[in-house]
Scaffold this active site. Sequence first.
Site, PDB file in Angstrom:
ATOM      1  N   LYS A 140     -41.623  42.418  26.907  1.00 26.21           N
ATOM      2  CA  LYS A 140     -41.548  40.960  26.874  1.00 26.21           C
ATOM      3  C   LYS A 140     -40.279  40.557  26.153  1.00 26.21           C
ATOM      4  O   LYS A 140     -39.858  41.216  25.198  1.00 26.21           O
ATOM      5  CB  LYS A 140     -42.754  40.365  26.136  1.00 26.21           C
ATOM      6  CG  LYS A 140     -42.667  38.850  25.934  1.00 26.21           C
ATOM      7  CD  LYS A 140     -43.808  38.324  25.092  1.00 26.21           C
ATOM      8  CE  LYS A 140     -43.627  36.831  24.798  1.00 26.21           C
ATOM      9  NZ  LYS A 140     -44.706  36.279  23.970  1.00 26.21           N
ATOM     10  N   GLU A 189     -47.515  26.120  15.342  1.00 26.89           N
ATOM     11  CA  GLU A 189     -47.733  27.551  15.097  1.00 26.89           C
ATOM     12  C   GLU A 189     -47.421  27.961  13.661  1.00 26.89           C
ATOM     13  O   GLU A 189     -46.321  27.736  13.152  1.00 26.89           O
ATOM     14  CB  GLU A 189     -46.872  28.373  16.060  1.00 26.89           C
ATOM     15  CG  GLU A 189     -47.149  29.863  16.000  1.00 26.89           C
ATOM     16  CD  GLU A 189     -46.602  30.614  17.205  1.00 26.89           C
ATOM     17  OE1 GLU A 189     -46.801  31.835  17.275  1.00 26.89           O
ATOM     18  OE2 GLU A 189     -45.977  29.973  18.072  1.00 26.89           O
ATOM     19  N   GLU A 233     -49.417  38.389  27.660  1.00 26.22           N
ATOM     20  CA  GLU A 233     -48.371  37.936  26.744  1.00 26.22           C
ATOM     21  C   GLU A 233     -48.947  37.686  25.350  1.00 26.22           C
ATOM     22  O   GLU A 233     -48.349  38.058  24.337  1.00 26.22           O
ATOM     23  CB  GLU A 233     -47.739  36.658  27.298  1.00 26.22           C
ATOM     24  CG  GLU A 233     -46.606  36.091  26.456  1.00 26.22           C
ATOM     25  CD  GLU A 233     -46.073  34.777  27.009  1.00 26.22           C
ATOM     26  OE1 GLU A 233     -45.406  34.067  26.235  1.00 26.22           O
ATOM     27  OE2 GLU A 233     -46.338  34.457  28.185  1.00 26.22           O
ATOM     28  N   ARG A 340     -40.878  22.944  18.643  1.00 29.12           N
ATOM     29  CA  ARG A 340     -41.187  21.527  18.806  1.00 29.12           C
ATOM     30  C   ARG A 340     -40.466  20.719  17.734  1.00 29.12           C
ATOM     31  O   ARG A 340     -41.063  19.943  16.997  1.00 29.12           O
ATOM     32  CB  ARG A 340     -42.697  21.262  18.733  1.00 29.12           C
ATOM     33  CG  ARG A 340     -43.561  22.169  19.560  1.00 29.12           C
ATOM     34  CD  ARG A 340     -43.304  22.072  21.073  1.00 29.12           C
ATOM     35  NE  ARG A 340     -44.381  22.745  21.749  1.00 29.12           N
ATOM     36  CZ  ARG A 340     -44.419  24.062  21.980  1.00 29.12           C
ATOM     37  NH1 ARG A 340     -43.387  24.826  21.612  1.00 29.12           N
ATOM     38  NH2 ARG A 340     -45.441  24.616  22.592  1.00 29.12           N
ATOM     39  N   GLU A 369     -41.536  25.317  32.203  1.00 32.15           N
ATOM     40  CA  GLU A 369     -42.295  25.406  30.954  1.00 32.15           C
ATOM     41  C   GLU A 369     -41.447  25.004  29.752  1.00 32.15           C
ATOM     42  O   GLU A 369     -41.915  24.275  28.863  1.00 32.15           O
ATOM     43  CB  GLU A 369     -42.829  26.825  30.746  1.00 32.15           C
ATOM     44  CG  GLU A 369     -43.599  26.986  29.430  1.00 32.15           C
ATOM     45  CD  GLU A 369     -44.143  28.384  29.224  1.00 32.15           C
ATOM     46  OE1 GLU A 369     -44.098  28.864  28.079  1.00 32.15           O
ATOM     47  OE2 GLU A 369     -44.619  28.984  30.209  1.00 32.15           O
ATOM     48  N   LYS A 373     -42.144  21.893  27.069  1.00 34.90           N
ATOM     49  CA  LYS A 373     -42.239  22.051  25.621  1.00 34.90           C
ATOM     50  C   LYS A 373     -41.309  21.096  24.881  1.00 34.90           C
ATOM     51  O   LYS A 373     -41.577  20.721  23.740  1.00 34.90           O
ATOM     52  CB  LYS A 373     -41.943  23.504  25.238  1.00 34.90           C
ATOM     53  CG  LYS A 373     -43.047  24.470  25.642  1.00 34.90           C
ATOM     54  CD  LYS A 373     -42.687  25.910  25.338  1.00 34.90           C
ATOM     55  CE  LYS A 373     -43.833  26.840  25.666  1.00 34.90           C
ATOM     56  NZ  LYS A 373     -43.476  28.265  25.448  1.00 34.90           N
TER      57      LYS A 373
END
Length: 388
Positions: A140, A189, A233, A340, A369, A373
């Site tokens: 990844k 997060e 993921e 963000r 995506e 975001k």
Amino acid sequence: MDTLVSGYSKSASITASAPFLFYSNSSSVRCKGAKKVLERPLADPLFTQHLDELFTAEKALGVENPIVVGAIPFDLEQPTHLIVPEWFTFQSVPSFDMSLFNDRSFKHKVRAHQFFPEHDAFIHGVNQAHTLFGDTELKKVVLSRLLELELDQPVDLSRLMGNVMAQNPNAYHFNLPIREGVLIGASPELLIRKTADKVYSNPLAGSAKRQCHEEADVAAADGLWNSTKDQYEHRLVVDSIRSSIARYVGSKVIPDTPSLINTPTMWHLSTQIEGRLRDSNTSIFELIRSIHPTPAMGGTPSKLAKQVIDDVEPHDRCFFSGLVGWADSQGNGEWAIAIRCAEVKGAFVRLFAGAGIVPQSDPEMEWIETGNKMQTMLNAFGIERSAL
């Protein structure tokens, strides 16, 4: 320009004049002023020594448990921006209705904008990653893009912060003065929180855009939950954190399956991780060195993913996808991942978003995506998506 003395800098004017704010559901810190700024990479073997010197100097001035606040970059080889504040206070978690801060009259027009990389270059980067999945051990890699905006007027940071909090009430809110302006945002997060011998982490990986209509929104959440790609993921991130904290933690609680959480604009797969340290004196910075960046921000294996990012991305992330938070002289603290968020300097703004690329990733969907975001901060600025 500021001068450096043994890894410290005299406070820049923006740092000295603007407040630092960090609000979460567990700690709220307000600071002002800057006695010193520690600008030394966390990877530097002398980092801990210089941090201890700062704390020792503050204790000699009568501060019982001094703190540093600020930012840690995505790349731990780059300098931190950790402020020793002139004044700070810890508050109880805000209990007021943050929606009251929502300022619908706060609008901006976009005079000019540019993406880094542009669409075709981003798609090419995702395709480059795809070739590496078969030829290397890469599992990844997180590829990001920036959006630079010139607005019609300088940004009122107080009103922006109000909108950030009102529109994203359950996030980690922060307002951090940095050399190039202010880093402001609402991260969903948590990388790490340490309180005595207890540690917490809340990785997010796997995302889907929220929908306006309830039925479609439920379908988007169900689609994310049932996505083999997103579950894979997410598991890479959780497994990485489990491995990173294993030598520090004697007991831990890690759910076998993630949960679904949402922000006003996105659905995310989320796992709440808790652990008890073998040694309560372990510093939060030592834990950060072991964990950061997780595969949610970099990829896996981490060194190979970092090399891919350096080769593919045309920009330096600096504090984007790094960390914002605080730490005290007892090794406690809380650090959210700098997503963000936006860098603001007058009428100039930089936004950031990344997407986790795995073998099942569709390049065009990853471009979409990252745009989704960015919507969190575009909404806070009162910028219509159609303006871009």
